[in-house]
Motif scaffolding. Sequence first.
Motif, PDB file in Angstrom:
ATOM      1  N   PHE A 130       0.822  -1.215   0.000  1.00  0.00           N
ATOM      2  CA  PHE A 130       0.000   0.000   0.000  1.00  0.00           C
ATOM      3  C   PHE A 130       0.851   1.258   0.000  1.00  0.00           C
ATOM      4  O   PHE A 130       0.563   2.210  -0.722  1.00  0.00           O
ATOM      5  N   SER A 131       1.912   1.267   0.784  1.00  0.00           N
ATOM      6  CA  SER A 131       2.728   2.478   0.897  1.00  0.00           C
ATOM      7  C   SER A 131       4.216   2.219   0.751  1.00  0.00           C
ATOM      8  O   SER A 131       5.020   3.091   1.042  1.00  0.00           O
ATOM      9  N   PHE A 132       4.613   1.030   0.335  1.00  0.00           N
ATOM     10  CA  PHE A 132       6.038   0.717   0.191  1.00  0.00           C
ATOM     11  C   PHE A 132       6.194  -0.440  -0.784  1.00  0.00           C
ATOM     12  O   PHE A 132       5.222  -1.112  -1.161  1.00  0.00           O
ATOM     13  N   ALA A 133       7.439  -0.684  -1.185  1.00  0.00           N
ATOM     14  CA  ALA A 133       7.777  -1.824  -2.035  1.00  0.00           C
ATOM     15  C   ALA A 133       9.096  -2.405  -1.551  1.00  0.00           C
ATOM     16  O   ALA A 133      10.025  -1.663  -1.214  1.00  0.00           O
ATOM     17  N   ASN A 160      -2.911   8.620  -5.277  1.00  0.00           N
ATOM     18  CA  ASN A 160      -2.812  10.066  -5.071  1.00  0.00           C
ATOM     19  C   ASN A 160      -2.423  10.777  -6.369  1.00  0.00           C
ATOM     20  O   ASN A 160      -2.920  11.871  -6.667  1.00  0.00           O
ATOM     21  N   TYR A 161      -1.529  10.162  -7.148  1.00  0.00           N
ATOM     22  CA  TYR A 161      -1.133  10.767  -8.422  1.00  0.00           C
ATOM     23  C   TYR A 161      -2.305  10.782  -9.398  1.00  0.00           C
ATOM     24  O   TYR A 161      -2.503  11.754 -10.139  1.00  0.00           O
ATOM     25  N   VAL A 166      -6.675  13.684 -12.455  1.00  0.00           N
ATOM     26  CA  VAL A 166      -8.093  13.891 -12.741  1.00  0.00           C
ATOM     27  C   VAL A 166      -8.549  15.259 -12.259  1.00  0.00           C
ATOM     28  O   VAL A 166      -9.314  15.957 -12.934  1.00  0.00           O
ATOM     29  N   SER A 167      -8.075  15.681 -11.094  1.00  0.00           N
ATOM     30  CA  SER A 167      -8.486  16.973 -10.544  1.00  0.00           C
ATOM     31  C   SER A 167      -7.958  18.124 -11.385  1.00  0.00           C
ATOM     32  O   SER A 167      -8.608  19.170 -11.509  1.00  0.00           O
ATOM     33  N   GLU A 176     -11.732  12.332  -2.775  1.00  0.00           N
ATOM     34  CA  GLU A 176     -12.407  11.082  -3.134  1.00  0.00           C
ATOM     35  C   GLU A 176     -11.385   9.965  -3.308  1.00  0.00           C
ATOM     36  O   GLU A 176     -11.218   9.416  -4.389  1.00  0.00           O
ATOM     37  N   TYR A 177     -10.714   9.614  -2.214  1.00  0.00           N
ATOM     38  CA  TYR A 177      -9.672   8.591  -2.311  1.00  0.00           C
ATOM     39  C   TYR A 177     -10.261   7.230  -2.669  1.00  0.00           C
ATOM     40  O   TYR A 177      -9.731   6.525  -3.539  1.00  0.00           O
ATOM     41  N   VAL A 178     -11.346   6.836  -2.010  1.00  0.00           N
ATOM     42  CA  VAL A 178     -11.928   5.516  -2.245  1.00  0.00           C
ATOM     43  C   VAL A 178     -12.415   5.397  -3.684  1.00  0.00           C
ATOM     44  O   VAL A 178     -12.222   4.370  -4.345  1.00  0.00           O
TER      45      VAL A 178
END
Length: 264
Positions: A130-133, A160-161, A166-167, A176-178
Amino acid sequence: PNCIAKPKGEKRTFACEEIASIKDISSLNLRRPVDRGYVVNWDLQREIWDHIFKKVLKINPKQCHLVLTEAPFNLPACMAEQDDVIFNHFGFKSALICTPASLVLSQHFRDHPDTLNAQARCGVVVDVGFSFAHAVPIFDGRVLRKGVRRINLGGKALTNYLKELVSYRQWNMMDEYVLMDDVKERLCYVAGDAAAELRRAKVRGPANEVNKEYVLPDGVSVLRGYVRQGPAKDPDAEDSDDDEDDDDDDDGEGGKRRKKKKKK
């Protein structure tokens, strides 16, 4: 998902699989116990695990053994709190705690026993979370901790990108993250050949297999977004049609074009 959601305007919260039953996901507030691969809110994590054990798995932890995965280089404080929750709070008989890479490669060895890496019991697993690799090398079935590499980039950064793209171009979707995560999961994919995928994306008309339409929820008739079936509309073609309509309007009563008669 390992989180708890609270819909806008409701007092009730939804945990894990219950999130799929939420009708309107607009401005959905999510609470996650994990940050960058480490549990930072154990009260929330205990609440989620309690829901899973009682309502989803329907088991008695005191009569079970537990297999739990954790990120490499887990902090000692997190490990101590984790053991306390597993044994003192839930009362499991025993627990096997390991990295996801070791389990994945072991399963790969069992499914493909004739391959060279299965016989050598070695390989490299790239685990994108989710937040790392993590890139985890494994030799003789064991993780080489000195060779593990980590970057703080995962699915969260991609979502987020996508929100920013889109924004910037269409609607303001920063809250609108979900919804944007659903767009990513449904439509985004990893390109094996970036140049070939760009050529496919530039194809005009219905033959374009890359261009898709995602219908956003309007809060009235559409509460959850969905991918529209069939070929997507070409925005460039629509712009050209609009230009032609403008030209036709100029030929109307407001601006008639008169033909000049030649004098004999």
